[in-house]
Design an enzyme around this catalytic site. Structure first.
Site, PDB file in Angstrom:
ATOM      1  N   TYR A 121      12.553 -32.985   2.501  1.00 36.24           N
ATOM      2  CA  TYR A 121      13.903 -32.960   1.898  1.00 36.24           C
ATOM      3  C   TYR A 121      13.868 -33.557   0.487  1.00 36.24           C
ATOM      4  CZ  TYR A 121      18.784 -34.397   1.146  1.00 36.24           C
ATOM      5  OH  TYR A 121      20.030 -34.617   0.611  1.00 36.24           O
TER       6      TYR A 121
ATOM      7  N   ALA B 106      11.279 -34.044  -1.487  1.00 36.18           N
ATOM      8  CA  ALA B 106      10.456 -33.242  -2.405  1.00 36.18           C
ATOM      9  C   ALA B 106      11.272 -32.064  -2.942  1.00 36.18           C
ATOM     10  CB  ALA B 106       9.193 -32.752  -1.700  1.00 36.18           C
TER      11      ALA B 106
ATOM     12  N   ILE C 239      26.230 -41.185   2.164  1.00 38.08           N
ATOM     13  CA  ILE C 239      27.672 -40.918   2.176  1.00 38.08           C
ATOM     14  C   ILE C 239      28.080 -40.468   3.585  1.00 38.08           C
ATOM     15  CG2 ILE C 239      29.558 -39.701   1.020  1.00 38.08           C
ATOM     16  CD1 ILE C 239      27.855 -41.083  -1.045  1.00 38.08           C
TER      17      ILE C 239
END
Ligand code: NAP
Length: 250
Positions: free
Chosen positions: A155, A157, A188
């Site tokens: 993710y 990368a 978040i």
């Protein structure tokens, strides 16, 4: 003239908040959803209640063959609004995937890179003739490109690739006065990763302890920041990675 923004993944989470924040700032919005047609229609209704125009179009950003036909649908929508071009593209859509480097499968890797990198690359390319000179591109990166957190190698990368792509967009599109910036949110509270940050108290507390402002972020910490970045006051900001994380891991 009223601006028109395209936001990918506007049916939920940060994209939804961004689309509504843009409308609150006076802009019209075309946004995409992948599967949540009902949620998308609720966002359309919310934007229309603000007296702004909104259209929701279905798109899987990882379906590369669908990107050019999508651009044609955008053109048709713009024409129905009396415009030939739009002003802002926010490449937000995407999913998370958590697996250790040792255990990440090729399928997980390909899916992440297809949606977060190849999709953003070729969607932006397909929409380029429709972006007005002087327009803006915002690409979603992540706080995880600055610090490592086990489980996010593929993710992160992919998000790193987006930051480099942002530099190239800024350089090559600068002659058309188009800016390109990467927004890097911290943790978040959204549906991301099955709502892990929002719904798992241990994660929520662990991330809050890493953040200078003492809590994890909520969508209202992100959407208004992007709407503001797209405003006329920020026309000279380009090629930047802007972290919006409440001071995570500083
Ligand atoms: N939340 C965080 O902590 C965090 C932190 C850093 C970066 N980000 C990045 O912020 C962006 C938005 O995340 P989020 O937290 O808002 O996630 P979310 O709440 O899960 O929402 C994801 C949105 O993207 C859409 N989407 C997902 N995969 C798609 C695909 N292949 N094609 C088209 N649309 C797709 C979804 O549409 P449907 O509802 O129709 O499926 C939904 O509207 C992502 O790029 C993510 O990597 C998030």
């Amino acid at each position: 003239m009223t601006t028109i923004s395209i936001v990918t993944g506007g049916s939920r989470g940060l994209g939804r908040n961004t689309a509504i924040s843009i409308a609150r700032h006076g802009g019209d919005v075309i946004f995409t959803y992948r599967s949540g047609a009902e949620q998308a229609q609720a966002v359309v209704a919310e934007i229309e209640a603000l007296d702004r125009r909104a259209v929701a179009l279905q798109l899987d950003v990882g379906d590369i063959a669908a990107l050019k036909p999508f651009a044609d649908r955008v053109r048709t929508t713009l024409q129905s609004w009396g415009r030939e071009s739009f002003d802002h593209l926010v490449n937000n859509a995407g999913h998370g995937e958590m697996a250790s480097f040792a255990e990440t499968s090729e399928a997980q890797f390909d899916q992440l890179f297809n949606v977060h990198v190849k999709g953003v690359f070729f969607l932006t390319q397909a929409l380029l003739p429709l972006i007005a000179d002087g327009g803006r591109i915002v690409n979603f990166s992540s706080g995880l490109t600055r610090v490592s957190y086990p489980g996010f190698s593929a993710y992160s990368a992919a998000k790193g690739a987006i930051e480099i792509l942002t530099l190239y967009m800024a350089k090559e599109l600068g002659s058309r006065s188009i800016t390109a910036n990467a927004i890097a949110p911290g943790a978040i509270e959204t549906d991301f990763l099955g709502g892990a940050v929002r719904d798992t108290p241990e994660y929520n507390e662990a991330f809050a302890n890493m953040i200078a402002l003492g809590r994890v972020g909520v969508p209202d910490d992100i959407g208004p920041a992007i709407a503001s970045l797209l405003g006329p006051d920020n026309r000279w900001i380009t090629a930047q990675r802007i972290e919006v994380s409440g001071g995570q891991n500083i």
